[in-house]
Design a protein around this motif. Structure first.
Motif, PDB file in Angstrom:
ATOM      1  N   ALA A  26       0.834  -1.204   0.000  1.00 38.06           N
ATOM      2  CA  ALA A  26       0.000   0.000   0.000  1.00 38.06           C
ATOM      3  C   ALA A  26       0.865   1.248   0.000  1.00 38.06           C
ATOM      4  O   ALA A  26       1.924   1.299   0.625  1.00 38.06           O
ATOM      5  CB  ALA A  26      -0.923   0.005   1.218  1.00 38.06           C
ATOM      6  N   ALA A  27       0.366   2.272  -0.703  1.00 39.18           N
ATOM      7  CA  ALA A  27       0.973   3.604  -0.678  1.00 39.18           C
ATOM      8  C   ALA A  27      -0.147   4.579  -1.034  1.00 39.18           C
ATOM      9  O   ALA A  27      -0.458   4.780  -2.198  1.00 39.18           O
ATOM     10  CB  ALA A  27       2.136   3.705  -1.655  1.00 39.18           C
ATOM     11  N   GLY A  28      -0.790   5.128  -0.021  1.00 37.84           N
ATOM     12  CA  GLY A  28      -1.953   5.966  -0.260  1.00 37.84           C
ATOM     13  C   GLY A  28      -3.182   5.172  -0.651  1.00 37.84           C
ATOM     14  O   GLY A  28      -4.149   5.718  -1.165  1.00 37.84           O
ATOM     15  N   GLY A  29      -3.177   3.899  -0.401  1.00 36.72           N
ATOM     16  CA  GLY A  29      -4.264   2.987  -0.763  1.00 36.72           C
ATOM     17  C   GLY A  29      -3.689   1.635  -1.136  1.00 36.72           C
ATOM     18  O   GLY A  29      -2.515   1.520  -1.507  1.00 36.72           O
ATOM     19  N   GLN A  30      -4.529   0.591  -1.032  1.00 34.51           N
ATOM     20  CA  GLN A  30      -4.077  -0.758  -1.332  1.00 34.51           C
ATOM     21  C   GLN A  30      -3.767  -0.929  -2.814  1.00 34.51           C
ATOM     22  O   GLN A  30      -4.537  -0.513  -3.681  1.00 34.51           O
ATOM     23  CB  GLN A  30      -5.133  -1.779  -0.900  1.00 34.51           C
ATOM     24  CG  GLN A  30      -5.089  -2.154   0.564  1.00 34.51           C
ATOM     25  CD  GLN A  30      -3.809  -2.876   0.960  1.00 34.51           C
ATOM     26  OE1 GLN A  30      -3.232  -3.616   0.168  1.00 34.51           O
ATOM     27  NE2 GLN A  30      -3.384  -2.656   2.195  1.00 34.51           N
ATOM     28  N   LEU A  31      -2.644  -1.565  -3.102  1.00 32.28           N
ATOM     29  CA  LEU A  31      -2.227  -1.833  -4.477  1.00 32.28           C
ATOM     30  C   LEU A  31      -2.502  -3.275  -4.884  1.00 32.28           C
ATOM     31  O   LEU A  31      -2.369  -3.629  -6.056  1.00 32.28           O
ATOM     32  CB  LEU A  31      -0.733  -1.539  -4.636  1.00 32.28           C
ATOM     33  CG  LEU A  31      -0.322  -0.104  -4.272  1.00 32.28           C
ATOM     34  CD1 LEU A  31       1.188   0.044  -4.323  1.00 32.28           C
ATOM     35  CD2 LEU A  31      -0.993   0.894  -5.201  1.00 32.28           C
ATOM     36  N   TYR A  32      -2.846  -4.133  -3.907  1.00 28.51           N
ATOM     37  CA  TYR A  32      -3.204  -5.536  -4.157  1.00 28.51           C
ATOM     38  C   TYR A  32      -2.082  -6.295  -4.864  1.00 28.51           C
ATOM     39  O   TYR A  32      -2.323  -7.148  -5.705  1.00 28.51           O
ATOM     40  CB  TYR A  32      -4.522  -5.627  -4.941  1.00 28.51           C
ATOM     41  CG  TYR A  32      -5.653  -4.955  -4.210  1.00 28.51           C
ATOM     42  CD1 TYR A  32      -6.228  -5.524  -3.082  1.00 28.51           C
ATOM     43  CD2 TYR A  32      -6.124  -3.705  -4.623  1.00 28.51           C
ATOM     44  CE1 TYR A  32      -7.244  -4.891  -2.382  1.00 28.51           C
ATOM     45  CE2 TYR A  32      -7.144  -3.059  -3.936  1.00 28.51           C
ATOM     46  CZ  TYR A  32      -7.700  -3.672  -2.812  1.00 28.51           C
ATOM     47  OH  TYR A  32      -8.701  -3.026  -2.126  1.00 28.51           O
ATOM     48  N   GLU A  33      -0.854  -5.964  -4.512  1.00 20.91           N
ATOM     49  CA  GLU A  33       0.322  -6.689  -4.983  1.00 20.91           C
ATOM     50  C   GLU A  33       1.298  -6.811  -3.816  1.00 20.91           C
ATOM     51  O   GLU A  33       1.378  -5.922  -2.960  1.00 20.91           O
ATOM     52  CB  GLU A  33       1.007  -5.950  -6.141  1.00 20.91           C
ATOM     53  CG  GLU A  33       0.218  -5.915  -7.440  1.00 20.91           C
ATOM     54  CD  GLU A  33       0.175  -7.261  -8.145  1.00 20.91           C
ATOM     55  OE1 GLU A  33       0.975  -8.159  -7.764  1.00 20.91           O
ATOM     56  OE2 GLU A  33      -0.641  -7.413  -9.063  1.00 20.91           O
ATOM     57  N   LEU A  34       2.051  -7.920  -3.805  1.00 21.39           N
ATOM     58  CA  LEU A  34       3.110  -8.096  -2.823  1.00 21.39           C
ATOM     59  C   LEU A  34       4.406  -7.598  -3.456  1.00 21.39           C
ATOM     60  O   LEU A  34       5.038  -8.296  -4.244  1.00 21.39           O
ATOM     61  CB  LEU A  34       3.229  -9.576  -2.425  1.00 21.39           C
ATOM     62  CG  LEU A  34       1.973 -10.195  -1.816  1.00 21.39           C
ATOM     63  CD1 LEU A  34       2.155 -11.702  -1.646  1.00 21.39           C
ATOM     64  CD2 LEU A  34       1.641  -9.548  -0.480  1.00 21.39           C
ATOM     65  N   LEU A  35       4.774  -6.372  -3.124  1.00 21.19           N
ATOM     66  CA  LEU A  35       5.880  -5.702  -3.797  1.00 21.19           C
ATOM     67  C   LEU A  35       7.166  -5.830  -2.985  1.00 21.19           C
ATOM     68  O   LEU A  35       7.144  -5.755  -1.753  1.00 21.19           O
ATOM     69  CB  LEU A  35       5.531  -4.232  -4.015  1.00 21.19           C
ATOM     70  CG  LEU A  35       4.288  -4.034  -4.904  1.00 21.19           C
ATOM     71  CD1 LEU A  35       3.802  -2.594  -4.828  1.00 21.19           C
ATOM     72  CD2 LEU A  35       4.586  -4.431  -6.337  1.00 21.19           C
ATOM     73  N   PRO A  36       8.298  -6.005  -3.671  1.00 14.30           N
ATOM     74  CA  PRO A  36       9.554  -6.269  -2.955  1.00 14.30           C
ATOM     75  C   PRO A  36      10.137  -5.014  -2.327  1.00 14.30           C
ATOM     76  O   PRO A  36       9.876  -3.888  -2.758  1.00 14.30           O
ATOM     77  CB  PRO A  36      10.464  -6.815  -4.058  1.00 14.30           C
ATOM     78  CG  PRO A  36       9.961  -6.155  -5.305  1.00 14.30           C
ATOM     79  CD  PRO A  36       8.466  -6.049  -5.132  1.00 14.30           C
ATOM     80  N   LEU A  37      10.960  -5.247  -1.329  1.00 16.38           N
ATOM     81  CA  LEU A  37      11.694  -4.183  -0.664  1.00 16.38           C
ATOM     82  C   LEU A  37      13.145  -4.175  -1.142  1.00 16.38           C
ATOM     83  O   LEU A  37      13.695  -5.227  -1.475  1.00 16.38           O
ATOM     84  CB  LEU A  37      11.679  -4.404   0.853  1.00 16.38           C
ATOM     85  CG  LEU A  37      10.308  -4.365   1.520  1.00 16.38           C
ATOM     86  CD1 LEU A  37      10.406  -4.914   2.937  1.00 16.38           C
ATOM     87  CD2 LEU A  37       9.773  -2.954   1.532  1.00 16.38           C
ATOM     88  N   PRO A  38      13.787  -3.010  -1.168  1.00 18.40           N
ATOM     89  CA  PRO A  38      15.234  -3.011  -1.403  1.00 18.40           C
ATOM     90  C   PRO A  38      15.939  -3.644  -0.206  1.00 18.40           C
ATOM     91  O   PRO A  38      15.536  -3.448   0.940  1.00 18.40           O
ATOM     92  CB  PRO A  38      15.566  -1.522  -1.534  1.00 18.40           C
ATOM     93  CG  PRO A  38      14.474  -0.823  -0.794  1.00 18.40           C
ATOM     94  CD  PRO A  38      13.252  -1.660  -0.956  1.00 18.40           C
ATOM     95  N   PHE A  39      16.965  -4.410  -0.475  1.00 19.20           N
ATOM     96  CA  PHE A  39      17.707  -5.078   0.593  1.00 19.20           C
ATOM     97  C   PHE A  39      18.775  -4.112   1.097  1.00 19.20           C
ATOM     98  O   PHE A  39      19.935  -4.138   0.673  1.00 19.20           O
ATOM     99  CB  PHE A  39      18.331  -6.372   0.091  1.00 19.20           C
ATOM    100  CG  PHE A  39      17.334  -7.390  -0.395  1.00 19.20           C
ATOM    101  CD1 PHE A  39      16.056  -7.453   0.144  1.00 19.20           C
ATOM    102  CD2 PHE A  39      17.670  -8.301  -1.379  1.00 19.20           C
ATOM    103  CE1 PHE A  39      15.134  -8.387  -0.286  1.00 19.20           C
ATOM    104  CE2 PHE A  39      16.761  -9.249  -1.820  1.00 19.20           C
ATOM    105  CZ  PHE A  39      15.482  -9.291  -1.273  1.00 19.20           C
ATOM    106  N   THR A  40      18.365  -3.233   2.011  1.00 23.17           N
ATOM    107  CA  THR A  40      19.254  -2.207   2.557  1.00 23.17           C
ATOM    108  C   THR A  40      19.101  -2.151   4.067  1.00 23.17           C
ATOM    109  O   THR A  40      18.114  -2.625   4.637  1.00 23.17           O
ATOM    110  CB  THR A  40      18.918  -0.822   1.977  1.00 23.17           C
ATOM    111  OG1 THR A  40      17.590  -0.454   2.401  1.00 23.17           O
ATOM    112  CG2 THR A  40      18.989  -0.817   0.455  1.00 23.17           C
ATOM    113  N   ASP A  41      20.075  -1.525   4.729  1.00 20.45           N
ATOM    114  CA  ASP A  41      19.996  -1.350   6.181  1.00 20.45           C
ATOM    115  C   ASP A  41      18.786  -0.504   6.564  1.00 20.45           C
ATOM    116  O   ASP A  41      18.147  -0.754   7.593  1.00 20.45           O
ATOM    117  CB  ASP A  41      21.280  -0.694   6.701  1.00 20.45           C
ATOM    118  CG  ASP A  41      22.488  -1.620   6.589  1.00 20.45           C
ATOM    119  OD1 ASP A  41      22.322  -2.846   6.682  1.00 20.45           O
ATOM    120  OD2 ASP A  41      23.611  -1.098   6.395  1.00 20.45           O
TER     121      ASP A  41
END
Length: 280
Positions: free
Chosen positions: A100-115
């Motif tokens: 979600a970003a300002g509302g549900q996107l209905y996708e499982l989105l990846p995160l950057p692998f950072t500290d």
């Protein structure tokens, strides 16, 4: 709270009657998404209650957006806690992703692998555990893009588990999908190497459970985690590899689309049990 062990099946509306009518013991537990069941009423709600009284149940969230930019939805967390308590569900897991970003996107989105990602998502997991009054597990997700990262996936997983105190739901199909989509020679994924790293640096009891599923492979070789096909042999072998490193854990068969007749699903559940018996 119901015991969460053995070989399980993802709960879908189309499977509710089959599961209620099945002989006792054909499935050890079911896993459900609270988003799909928490507000259910009427006759469907009564059938659902009958199912939770018959089977052990695990809950697996879809929309909490643990890694997202929006404030954590604590109202929803409190509703989840009431739902879990009402149905005697001890086990709750979510995806190590954002949705979600300002509302549900209905996708499982990846995160950057950072500290920075480690700090952000770990703080949100800790707060989630405080509100739910449960230690949760997070699932490694399938990825279709490579984001700018300073850590490997193994580094990222281990850091999040260490800083948040949560457990890992190890999805073996996602490991296989990522290995094909992000070849190791290009700085991407190596499923066995990741399992070996987890074995070296993570106590085995921090692996809460396993997921297995089928996926689609396109003509150009892209692997898509559809949960719409039978589990293939390389994924079964990854489950055996996980057994060898961490032992037998509750293992779920996920099937979300192109759902075959119930007996065919039970064949795959029985295969999970066969591999568990062999490992034990």
């Amino acid at each position: 709270m119901s015991e969460f062990t053995g070989a399980g099946l993802g709960l879908r509306r189309s499977l509710l009657d089959d599961l209620l009518q099945a002989p006792a013991g054909v499935v050890d537990f079911v896993e459900l998404a609270p988003e799909n069941w928490a507000e259910l009423g009427g006759s469907a709600g009564r059938r659902f209650r009958a199912l939770t009284e018959r089977y052990a149940v695990a809950a697996h969230g879809l929309s909490l957006s643990l890694g997202g930019p929006d404030p954590l939805d604590e109202d929803w967390l409190r509703r989840i806690r009431r739902f879990l308590d009402t149905h005697g569900i001890a086990d709750y897991s979510e995806h190590l992703s954002w949705t979600a970003a300002g509302g549900q996107l209905y996708e499982l989105l990846p995160l950057p692998f950072t500290d920075a990602s480690v700090r952000h998502v770990s703080a949100r997991i800790r707060r989630t555990q405080d509100v739910l009054e449960r230690r949760i597990a997070v699932e490694n997700i399938s990825r279709y893009a490579t984001l700018p990262s300073s850590l490997s996936e193994a580094d990222f997983l281990l850091a999040v588990l260490h800083e948040s105190g949560c457990d890992l739901l190890l999805d073996l199909n996602n490991l296989y999908v990522n290995e094909g989509n992000h070849p190791h020679r290009e700085g991407g994924s190596d499923a066995i190497a990741l399992l070996d790293r987890l074995q070296r640096e993570l106590p085995a009891e921090r692996i809460r459970s396993y997921h297995v599923a089928g996926h689609l492979e396109t003509r150009d070789g892209l692997r898509i985690d559809t949960h719409g096909e039978p589990v293939i042999d390389p994924v079964w072998r990854l489950l055996q590899a996980a057994h060898a490193r961490f032992g037998v854990r509750p293992t779920l068969l996920e099937r979300d689309s192109r759902i075959p007749p119930f007996p065919e699903l039970l064949d795959e559940v029985r295969h999970i049990r066969e591999l568990q018996r062999s490992a034990a």
